[in-house]
Structure formats: C-alpha cells, structure tokens
Design a protein around this motif. Structure first.
Motif, PDB file in Angstrom:
ATOM      1  N   VAL A  17     117.750   2.377  -8.651  1.00  0.00           N
ATOM      2  CA  VAL A  17     118.177   1.265  -7.800  1.00  0.00           C
ATOM      3  C   VAL A  17     119.698   1.144  -7.795  1.00  0.00           C
ATOM      4  N   GLY A  65     122.236  -0.840  -5.592  1.00  0.00           N
ATOM      5  CA  GLY A  65     122.006  -2.099  -6.314  1.00  0.00           C
ATOM      6  C   GLY A  65     120.753  -2.832  -5.901  1.00  0.00           C
ATOM      7  N   HIS A  66     120.216  -2.487  -4.739  1.00  0.00           N
ATOM      8  CA  HIS A  66     118.974  -3.090  -4.263  1.00  0.00           C
ATOM      9  C   HIS A  66     118.113  -2.025  -3.592  1.00  0.00           C
ATOM     10  N   ARG A  76     111.804 -17.967  -2.326  1.00  0.00           N
ATOM     11  CA  ARG A  76     112.019 -17.255  -3.569  1.00  0.00           C
ATOM     12  C   ARG A  76     111.723 -18.195  -4.721  1.00  0.00           C
ATOM     13  N   CYS A  83     107.232 -14.543  -9.221  1.00  0.00           N
ATOM     14  CA  CYS A  83     107.660 -13.239  -8.710  1.00  0.00           C
ATOM     15  C   CYS A  83     106.514 -12.238  -8.831  1.00  0.00           C
ATOM     16  N   HIS A  92     109.979 -10.006  -6.230  1.00  0.00           N
ATOM     17  CA  HIS A  92     111.393  -9.785  -6.548  1.00  0.00           C
ATOM     18  C   HIS A  92     111.458  -9.382  -8.010  1.00  0.00           C
ATOM     19  N   TYR A  96     113.634  -8.473 -11.055  1.00  0.00           N
ATOM     20  CA  TYR A  96     114.977  -8.518 -11.633  1.00  0.00           C
ATOM     21  C   TYR A  96     115.046  -7.469 -12.737  1.00  0.00           C
ATOM     22  N   PHE A 109     110.944  -5.898  -3.700  1.00  0.00           N
ATOM     23  CA  PHE A 109     112.409  -5.956  -3.657  1.00  0.00           C
ATOM     24  C   PHE A 109     112.910  -5.797  -5.081  1.00  0.00           C
ATOM     25  N   ASP A 133     116.047  -5.463  -7.748  1.00  0.00           N
ATOM     26  CA  ASP A 133     117.409  -5.977  -7.837  1.00  0.00           C
ATOM     27  C   ASP A 133     118.037  -5.537  -9.162  1.00  0.00           C
ATOM     28  N   GLU A 178     120.770  -6.523 -10.265  1.00  0.00           N
ATOM     29  CA  GLU A 178     121.495  -7.706 -10.764  1.00  0.00           C
ATOM     30  C   GLU A 178     122.972  -7.421 -11.061  1.00  0.00           C
ATOM     31  N   GLN A 179     123.592  -6.664 -10.177  1.00  0.00           N
ATOM     32  CA  GLN A 179     125.009  -6.382 -10.356  1.00  0.00           C
ATOM     33  C   GLN A 179     125.879  -7.605 -10.076  1.00  0.00           C
ATOM     34  N   THR A 181     125.044 -10.572 -11.240  1.00  0.00           N
ATOM     35  CA  THR A 181     124.980 -11.335 -12.486  1.00  0.00           C
ATOM     36  C   THR A 181     125.709 -10.623 -13.614  1.00  0.00           C
TER      37      THR A 181
END
Length: 283
Positions: free
Chosen positions: A22, A27-28, A196, A200, A221, A223, A259, A261, A263-264, A266
């Motif tokens: 990812v 990043g996604h 959201r 999840c 989603h 994470y 999806f 993520d 988490e770049q 964060t």
C-alpha cells in the motif's frame, strides 16, 4: 485497482507485505486481499517488536492509539479464555466435551459481565466486535450468541464427516436478522448515513474445505498501522478457538480491505518507512 498480496506464512509477514504494497501504491489502495496460510504459526519477533514500539498508547493527531494486544482483544479476548488443552474429536469423552463447553461458557459470561463497563467508553457506544459476536447486537449480555451457534453447527458437520461447506457468516456490521435456526443474515439499515466509523470490520465468513476451517474477514477501512496487526492477531485467535471447539484443522485466514490506509497522515511517510525498515531488521 484491486490488489492480491501473495499468501504469507504467518500474520507478521502478511501484515508487513500488505503495508509495503500500500505504501508503494501511494499510501492508499482499494480492494486489497491479504492471506495468511497458517494463522497460528509463530509471529516474527522483529516485525512484532517494530509495531509494538510504534504503537505507544494514547493519542496521536487526535487518533486513539492502542497496543496490538488491545486491538486483538476487541475481536477475541484471549486473556479471558481459559484453554483446557482439549480439542473436540471423534469419540471424545462426554466429560471432556463438558469441559470444553464450560470453558467457552465462562468466556461468554466473563465478557458479558464486562460489556456494561466497556459500553461506557465512547468508542464502544455501538457495541464491540466480540460483543456483537457473542451477544448480538453487542451492547449488553443476553443477546444472540453467534459463536456458540456456529460451534454447534460445525460440530454437526464434524460428526457427520462433512468435508466441504460454507458455514454462513458472523454478522458484525449493519443489522442482522435471526430466525428459529439462529442464522445471521447481515443487512444494513436504510437510515444509516454514517460514512465512516465503527464497525470497520463488517463481515466474517467461515468455510470448510478438506476438513479445514477457513476464515475470511471484510473491512470497510483497514488502518494498516494502528489496527491491522492487532486485527490479524485477533482473527487468528478466534479461528483457533473455533477450530479447537469443533475438531477441524485450522485453514487459511483471508482479509479483504475495501480501502487500505497506510496512515501516512498520522505517522508521516518517513515514520511509516522507518516502521517498515525496523520490521525488516533481522528477517
């Protein structure tokens, strides 16, 4: 574009390979499929140490951070389960069946007693994952126990030497309708406009093939830093629990993230890159 991550031998490598993919995708990514060939295989210490070091409990940019074990406990509360060391089998002594059933019942009861306390946390205002599994809809004890029902059904398949079949799903997200045979049919409320948030994890499916119990889980989603490793650990423990109580061998664990993520935002691109580098140390 959907992505298929090559099956990994354990949850550690499955998590790392997914995160790396990812990140490389920007990043996604959407519809990312990750597979663990042996969910109960030992974890890789360098990878586990890297994620443990990263997940300092507290808040980061407004995001609540929890340890791997805390996240895993939302799916299967390992610390509440007293493993008897027994496994369901053909011709098992009735006394051993009683011990297995008592250990599961104690787990359900202990968790049910905790639900009122867990519900005081705003993050659990709509219930918890394991609460929804053992006491649907998951806000209080006394609801429908989907796990106990699945164990009953799986034992029936084991006793009749059924090698292949789908064993329905375990409802987690949306709503579920239960008939007299307690089969969960997962639906979504027409007035649910949440874009959201919890849950999840929306779907867990169990499938028998060649006398092995396989699990798939779908996340809206995923994470990949704050949640994914703990999610894999919790799911693998849940699968191991179900296999032990029904007699089947543990099969593969597949996770679909609609999806994914990295988490770049964060942890920053640099922070996620450092996490990956630390996880690869010693491998």
């Amino acid at each position: 574009m959907s992505s298929y991550i090559a099956p990994a031998e354990n949850i550690s490598k499955a998590w790392l390979h997914t995160l790396e993919h990812v990140v490389e995708a920007g990043g996604h990514a959407i519809n990312v499929v990750s597979t663990v060939a042996n969910p109960l295989a030992p974890e890789d210490l360098p990878i586990r140490s890297a994620i443990d070091h990263t997940l300092t409990e507290g808040y980061r940019h407004g995001i609540r951070i929890q340890s791997v074990d805390t996240v895993a406990g939302t799916i299967f509360p390992h610390d509440l389960y007293a493993d008897t060391g027994l496994t369901y089998r053909v011709g098992i002594d009735p006394e051993d069946v009683a011990k297995l059933d008592a250990s599961a019942a104690d787990l359900y009861t202990a968790y049910g007693e905790m639900l009122p306390i867990l519900a005081t946390d705003t993050a659990n205002s709509r219930g918890t994952y394991f609460g929804r599994m053992v006491s649907w809809p998951g806000k209080a004890a006394g609801g429908v126990n989907q796990i106990a029902d699945r164990i009953t059904r799986l034992r029936r398949s084991f006793d009749t030497n059924t090698a292949r079949r789908n064993v329905e799903d375990i409802a987690v997200g949306g709503e579920a309708e239960f008939g007299d045979d307690v089969v969960g049919l997962q639906t979504y409320a027409a007035d649910d406009r949440r874009e959201r948030g919890f849950p999840c994890l929306v779907h867990v499916d169990l499938t028998l093939y060649q006398r092995r119990l396989n699990m798939s889980a779908t996340y809206r989603h995923q994470y990949l830093v704050t949640k994914a490793y703990g999610n894999l650990l919790g799911l693998s423990r849940l699968l191991g629990f179900l296999a032990k109580h029904t007699g089947f061998e543990v099969g593969e664990l597949m996770v679909v993230a609609t999806f994914a993520d990295a988490e770049q935002g964060t942890y920053t691109k640099r922070g996620v890159a450092e996490l990956i580098a630390a996880a690869r140390t010693g491998l």
